[in-house]
Design a protein around this motif. Structure first.
Motif, PDB file in Angstrom:
ATOM      1  N   LEU A   1      36.278  51.344  35.958  1.00 45.90           N
ATOM      2  CA  LEU A   1      36.549  51.501  37.387  1.00 45.90           C
ATOM      3  C   LEU A   1      36.836  52.972  37.720  1.00 45.90           C
ATOM      4  O   LEU A   1      36.354  53.502  38.725  1.00 45.90           O
ATOM      5  CB  LEU A   1      37.704  50.598  37.814  1.00 45.90           C
TER       6      LEU A   1
ATOM      7  N   ARG B   1      33.546  54.807  37.990  1.00 43.17           N
ATOM      8  CA  ARG B   1      32.865  54.559  39.269  1.00 43.17           C
ATOM      9  C   ARG B   1      33.513  55.347  40.397  1.00 43.17           C
ATOM     10  O   ARG B   1      32.833  55.964  41.225  1.00 43.17           O
ATOM     11  CB  ARG B   1      32.882  53.059  39.603  1.00 43.17           C
ATOM     12  N   LEU B   2      34.856  55.323  40.431  1.00 44.95           N
ATOM     13  CA  LEU B   2      35.566  56.029  41.499  1.00 44.95           C
ATOM     14  C   LEU B   2      35.354  57.534  41.404  1.00 44.95           C
ATOM     15  O   LEU B   2      35.194  58.216  42.420  1.00 44.95           O
ATOM     16  CB  LEU B   2      37.052  55.675  41.471  1.00 44.95           C
TER      17      LEU B   2
ATOM     18  N   ARG C   1      41.487  42.739  45.615  1.00 44.05           N
ATOM     19  CA  ARG C   1      41.343  43.857  46.540  1.00 44.05           C
ATOM     20  C   ARG C   1      42.486  44.824  46.338  1.00 44.05           C
ATOM     21  O   ARG C   1      43.649  44.443  46.379  1.00 44.05           O
ATOM     22  CB  ARG C   1      41.345  43.337  47.976  1.00 44.05           C
TER      23      ARG C   1
ATOM     24  N   GLU D   1      40.266  52.165  45.074  1.00 41.15           N
ATOM     25  CA  GLU D   1      39.538  50.996  44.594  1.00 41.15           C
ATOM     26  C   GLU D   1      39.543  49.847  45.592  1.00 41.15           C
ATOM     27  O   GLU D   1      38.907  48.816  45.379  1.00 41.15           O
ATOM     28  CB  GLU D   1      40.065  50.523  43.230  1.00 41.15           C
TER      29      GLU D   1
ATOM     30  N   GLU E   1      36.334  47.965  46.252  1.00 40.60           N
ATOM     31  CA  GLU E   1      35.486  47.782  45.073  1.00 40.60           C
ATOM     32  C   GLU E   1      35.530  46.383  44.449  1.00 40.60           C
ATOM     33  O   GLU E   1      34.850  46.140  43.467  1.00 40.60           O
ATOM     34  CB  GLU E   1      35.831  48.833  44.005  1.00 40.60           C
TER      35      GLU E   1
ATOM     36  N   GLN F   1      37.976  45.138  42.816  1.00 40.97           N
ATOM     37  CA  GLN F   1      38.918  45.176  41.702  1.00 40.97           C
ATOM     38  C   GLN F   1      40.150  45.939  42.159  1.00 40.97           C
ATOM     39  O   GLN F   1      40.095  46.698  43.127  1.00 40.97           O
ATOM     40  CB  GLN F   1      38.332  45.892  40.484  1.00 40.97           C
TER      41      GLN F   1
END
Length: 137
Positions: free
Chosen positions: A28, A31-32, A113, A120, A123, A125
Motif C-alpha cells: 500500500l 502505491r501511495l 476505508r 489511503e 484505496e 484499505q
C-alpha cells in the motif's frame, strides 16, 4: 508475524527497532508513493481518526516538539522512479509515546476505508497498528 520490514530506530539511545511494516502495508505504501511522492506517518493516539496511523505526503503534517520520531522505514527506489532510496518517517505524539513506550508496533493494511485525511482513504484499505510488549516478540 513473518514478512516484516523493520524501520530504522530513531528514538534517542535506542538500537532495536520498535516499528515494523507488513508486506501488505509495504504494498500500500508503494502505491501511495507512486501516486503522491514522498510520504510520512503520524500516530496521534486520539479518538476516532487518531486511533489509526495516518499517512500524509511528507511535510503535509507539521511535527514539532510535541512529537517523537519512532523510526524511519527505508525502502528501495520504485521501478522507473528516482534512483534514490525512499525514507518514510513515522511520528507519534509525545503524550501517546508515553503510553506506548514499552510496545513494538507493527503497521499492517487491512480492507476498509482509511480515515480523515490519510492518503489511503479512497484505496479500499486502511493502515492498522498491532502492538506487542517489547521483549514479548
Amino acid at each position: 508475524m513473518t514478512d516484516l520490514t523493520h524501520a530504522r530506530p530513531d528514538v534517542e539511545g535506542e538500537t532495536e527497532s520498535r516499528l515494523a511494516f507488513t508486506r501488505t502495508a509495504i504494498e500500500l505504501v508503494d502505491r501511495l508513493w507512486a501516486m503522491h511522492g514522498p510520504l510520512m506517518f503520524h500516530q496521534s493516539g486520539g479518538c476516532c481518526d487518531g486511533s489509526s496511523p495516518m499517512c500524509y505526503q511528507e511535510g503535509e503534517f507539521k511535527t514539532g516538539g510535541q512529537d517523537v520520531r519512532l523510526g524511519t522505514l527505508e525502502l528501495p527506489p520504485l521501478p522507473g522512479g528516482s534512483p534514490a532510496p525512499r525514507e518514510i518517517g513515522f511520528w507519534m505524539s509525545r503524550e501517546q509515546f508515553g503510553v506506548w513506550a514499552h510496545t513494538h508496533l507493527t503497521i499492517d493494511a487491512v480492507p476498509g476505508r482509511g480515515s480523515g485525511f490519510s492518503l489511503e482513504a479512497p484505496e479500499g484499505q486502511r493502515f492498522l497498528i498491532r502492538s506487542t510488549l517489547l521483549g514479548a516478540r
